[in-house]
Write an enzyme that holds these catalytic residues in place. Structure first.
Site, PDB file in Angstrom:
ATOM      1  N   LYS A 135       0.871  -1.177   0.000  1.00 13.03           N
ATOM      2  CA  LYS A 135       0.000   0.000   0.000  1.00 13.03           C
ATOM      3  C   LYS A 135       0.907   1.226   0.000  1.00 13.03           C
ATOM      4  O   LYS A 135       1.632   1.486   0.957  1.00 13.03           O
ATOM      5  CB  LYS A 135      -0.914   0.004   1.225  1.00 13.03           C
ATOM      6  CG  LYS A 135      -1.867   1.198   1.260  1.00 13.03           C
ATOM      7  CD  LYS A 135      -2.770   1.154   2.488  1.00 13.03           C
ATOM      8  CE  LYS A 135      -3.733   2.331   2.521  1.00 13.03           C
ATOM      9  NZ  LYS A 135      -4.608   2.293   3.707  1.00 13.03           N
ATOM     10  N   LYS A 159       1.088   9.975   5.861  1.00 12.80           N
ATOM     11  CA  LYS A 159       1.212   8.575   6.257  1.00 12.80           C
ATOM     12  C   LYS A 159       2.474   7.922   5.691  1.00 12.80           C
ATOM     13  O   LYS A 159       2.562   6.699   5.552  1.00 12.80           O
ATOM     14  CB  LYS A 159      -0.034   7.803   5.809  1.00 12.80           C
ATOM     15  CG  LYS A 159      -1.329   8.401   6.369  1.00 12.80           C
ATOM     16  CD  LYS A 159      -2.546   7.530   6.087  1.00 12.80           C
ATOM     17  CE  LYS A 159      -3.804   8.137   6.705  1.00 12.80           C
ATOM     18  NZ  LYS A 159      -4.989   7.265   6.584  1.00 12.80           N
ATOM     19  N   GLU A 161       7.954  -6.927   1.629  1.00 14.98           N
ATOM     20  CA  GLU A 161       6.665  -6.985   2.321  1.00 14.98           C
ATOM     21  C   GLU A 161       5.918  -8.267   1.964  1.00 14.98           C
ATOM     22  O   GLU A 161       5.279  -8.888   2.820  1.00 14.98           O
ATOM     23  CB  GLU A 161       5.822  -5.761   1.955  1.00 14.98           C
ATOM     24  CG  GLU A 161       6.357  -4.431   2.470  1.00 14.98           C
ATOM     25  CD  GLU A 161       6.052  -4.223   3.950  1.00 14.98           C
ATOM     26  OE1 GLU A 161       5.462  -5.124   4.578  1.00 14.98           O
ATOM     27  OE2 GLU A 161       6.402  -3.148   4.474  1.00 14.98           O
ATOM     28  N   LYS A 195      -2.068  -1.573  -3.786  1.00 15.21           N
ATOM     29  CA  LYS A 195      -2.927  -0.393  -3.795  1.00 15.21           C
ATOM     30  C   LYS A 195      -2.049   0.850  -3.925  1.00 15.21           C
ATOM     31  O   LYS A 195      -1.062   0.982  -3.195  1.00 15.21           O
ATOM     32  CB  LYS A 195      -3.732  -0.337  -2.487  1.00 15.21           C
ATOM     33  CG  LYS A 195      -4.672   0.848  -2.358  1.00 15.21           C
ATOM     34  CD  LYS A 195      -5.381   0.841  -1.007  1.00 15.21           C
ATOM     35  CE  LYS A 195      -6.313   2.043  -0.867  1.00 15.21           C
ATOM     36  NZ  LYS A 195      -7.000   2.083   0.432  1.00 15.21           N
ATOM     37  N   SER A 218     -10.113   5.355  -5.082  1.00 18.23           N
ATOM     38  CA  SER A 218     -11.080   6.441  -5.291  1.00 18.23           C
ATOM     39  C   SER A 218     -10.594   7.479  -6.292  1.00 18.23           C
ATOM     40  O   SER A 218     -11.379   8.005  -7.085  1.00 18.23           O
ATOM     41  CB  SER A 218     -11.386   7.121  -3.955  1.00 18.23           C
ATOM     42  OG  SER A 218     -10.206   7.642  -3.359  1.00 18.23           O
ATOM     43  N   TYR A 232     -14.966   0.468  -7.342  1.00 13.37           N
ATOM     44  CA  TYR A 232     -16.273   1.096  -7.140  1.00 13.37           C
ATOM     45  C   TYR A 232     -17.161   0.916  -8.359  1.00 13.37           C
ATOM     46  O   TYR A 232     -18.359   1.182  -8.300  1.00 13.37           O
ATOM     47  CB  TYR A 232     -16.077   2.582  -6.817  1.00 13.37           C
ATOM     48  CG  TYR A 232     -15.206   2.813  -5.608  1.00 13.37           C
ATOM     49  CD1 TYR A 232     -15.710   2.647  -4.320  1.00 13.37           C
ATOM     50  CD2 TYR A 232     -13.858   3.137  -5.740  1.00 13.37           C
ATOM     51  CE1 TYR A 232     -14.895   2.817  -3.203  1.00 13.37           C
ATOM     52  CE2 TYR A 232     -13.032   3.312  -4.633  1.00 13.37           C
ATOM     53  CZ  TYR A 232     -13.555   3.153  -3.371  1.00 13.37           C
ATOM     54  OH  TYR A 232     -12.749   3.317  -2.269  1.00 13.37           O
TER      55      TYR A 232
END
Length: 417
Positions: A272, A299, A315, A330, A356, A395
């Site tokens: 991510k 972040k 990871e 992501k 999004s 979505y």
């Protein structure tokens, strides 16, 4: 160039051959000026470095072309000449069962539009069930829930995330009771519940004589374990830790197994990235980091640097070792190379999240009439599959599934057996 040939540049064995190859160039000193002449005519590189067979083939093609056709044993267009042939030779396919439908929910009784995500809403429990029903009827068998939590319930410890009577456990229970065959995924992270807007708890550490606010790793993992257990008890089929804390997959797996939830899957947000494409999502859930002095403004200390690829493999290896069942990348389209990298280095299913910002860009362009929404959506989803994704969070899931069913005449009944 043919080493040892009389002409060092074109390979002609004598002046007669040189004249045959170059015509008028034979009027000038042929060994010395062949190179210069070929460069002037734009043929030096393409001709000098050809083998004899390649030169003969090129000469034959030129002769064939003068007759109106090319002698081509390989014509790739033959496998594109009709829809039937294209379907037969297609390497990658997209089906409704490859899609996971993200649904935003809140505790209110009304549906709230999301301005930065046209045609997406934050749903009440009842409208959420309608969305699940419609998606399932078109073949979407997996949904993932993202809660918008009342600000009064938020705290730095995010303790609301493991409230057994909270919004997400209630939503899980409602879906499983009415649609038992639908697989319910839940987001495991603190940011929707955090008064700081971070995926982990904010705390102070002392380095030398300096006190610094950081995102606490181990303390956050303890909360994540409680959250995962809460969701598993409510009936979640898949928990998806999106926080990017170190060691959280192993800790969650151990916590689930110790309580008997060995059947609950873990889809890890393995890679991510600290991306700029999450803005509309944070608008929808009011989950952006708060602007308070001393609190990290972004972040980047726990989400991955967009410039790193090999780190994704590190990871991946850790998540595999710790017990992940699926690995997620992501965002999506800007990170197709990461999807492929992970696909080539793991035997686990690979999941991608079309986030999004990607959704908002397609919607904005199509609303302006610049792009065809259906064509662009279907192409982007197919690209995820081609890159190596087994499943896609999008979505567009409900609409894409409907388009697939209508386009390919898939029998909807087959999904509802």
């Amino acid at each position: 160039m043919w080493i040892g040939s009389p002409c060092w540049f074109c390979g002609a064995s004598d002046k007669g051959a040189h004249k045959k190859l170059h015509g008028s160039t034979a009027k000038i000193p042929w060994k010395v000026d062949c190179n210069r002449n070929l460069k002037r005519r734009g043929k030096y590189r393409s001709w000098v470095y050809m083998t004899l067979d390649q030169r003969e083939t090129k000469t034959k093609q030129k002769e064939d072309f003068s007759k109106g056709s090319l002698s081509l044993p390989q014509r790739p267009r033959r496998n594109r000449k009709s829809d039937a042939i294209r379907s037969l030779t297609r390497e990658t396919i997209l089906l409704p069962q490859h899609l996971v439908y993200p649904i935003f929910i809140h505790a209110d009784s009304y549906v709230k539009p999301i301005p930065s995500m046209p045609d997406c809403q934050v749903h009440s429990i009842s409208s959420m069930l309608e969305q699940v029903d419609m998606a399932y009827r078109w073949g979407v068998q997996n949904v993932i829930l993202f809660p918008k939590i009342d600000v009064k319930l938020k705290s730095n410890t995010a303790s609301e995330c493991y409230n057994p009577n909270g919004l997400v456990p209630q939503a899980i229970s409602e879906i499983k009771s009415k649609f038992p065959k639908v697989m319910v995924w839940t987001d495991i992270a603190l940011d929707p519940y955090s008064s700081m807007g971070h995926d982990g708890m904010v705390g102070d550490i002392v380095q030398g004589k300096q006190k610094q606010s950081v995102i606490l790793n181990d303390e956050t993992v303890q909360q994540l374990c409680r959250q995962a257990l809460c969701h598993a008890a409510a009936g979640a089929d898949v928990v998806a830790p999106s926080d990017m804390m170190d060691g959280r997959i192993g800790a969650i797996r151990m916590a689930l197994d110790e309580k008997g939830y060995t059947y609950v899957s873990i889809c890890s947000y393995t890679a991510k990235y600290a991306s700029s494409f999450y803005g509309p999502f944070r608008d929808a859930l009011d989950s952006a980091p708060v602007d308070i002095p001393g609190v990290p403004k972004d972040k980047k200390t726990y989400q991955m640097d967009p410039g790193n690829a090999l780190e994704a493999l590190r990871e991946m290896e850790l998540d595999e070792h710790e017990g992940a069942d699926m690995l997620m990348v992501k965002p999506g389209l800007p990170y197709l190379d990461i999807i492929r990298l992970i696909r080539e280095n793991t035997t686990l299913p690979v999941v991608v999240y079309q986030v999004s910002g990607e959704y908002a860009m397609i919607k904005a362009a199509t609303q302006q009439g610049w792009l065809d929404e259906k064509q662009c959506v279907m192409e982007s989803l197919l690209c995820f599959r081609r890159a190596g994704a087994n499943a896609i969070l999008t979505y567009f899931a409900k609409d894409a599934a409907q388009w697939l069913v209508e386009q390919d005449d898939i029998a909807r009944k087959s999904f509802l057996q």
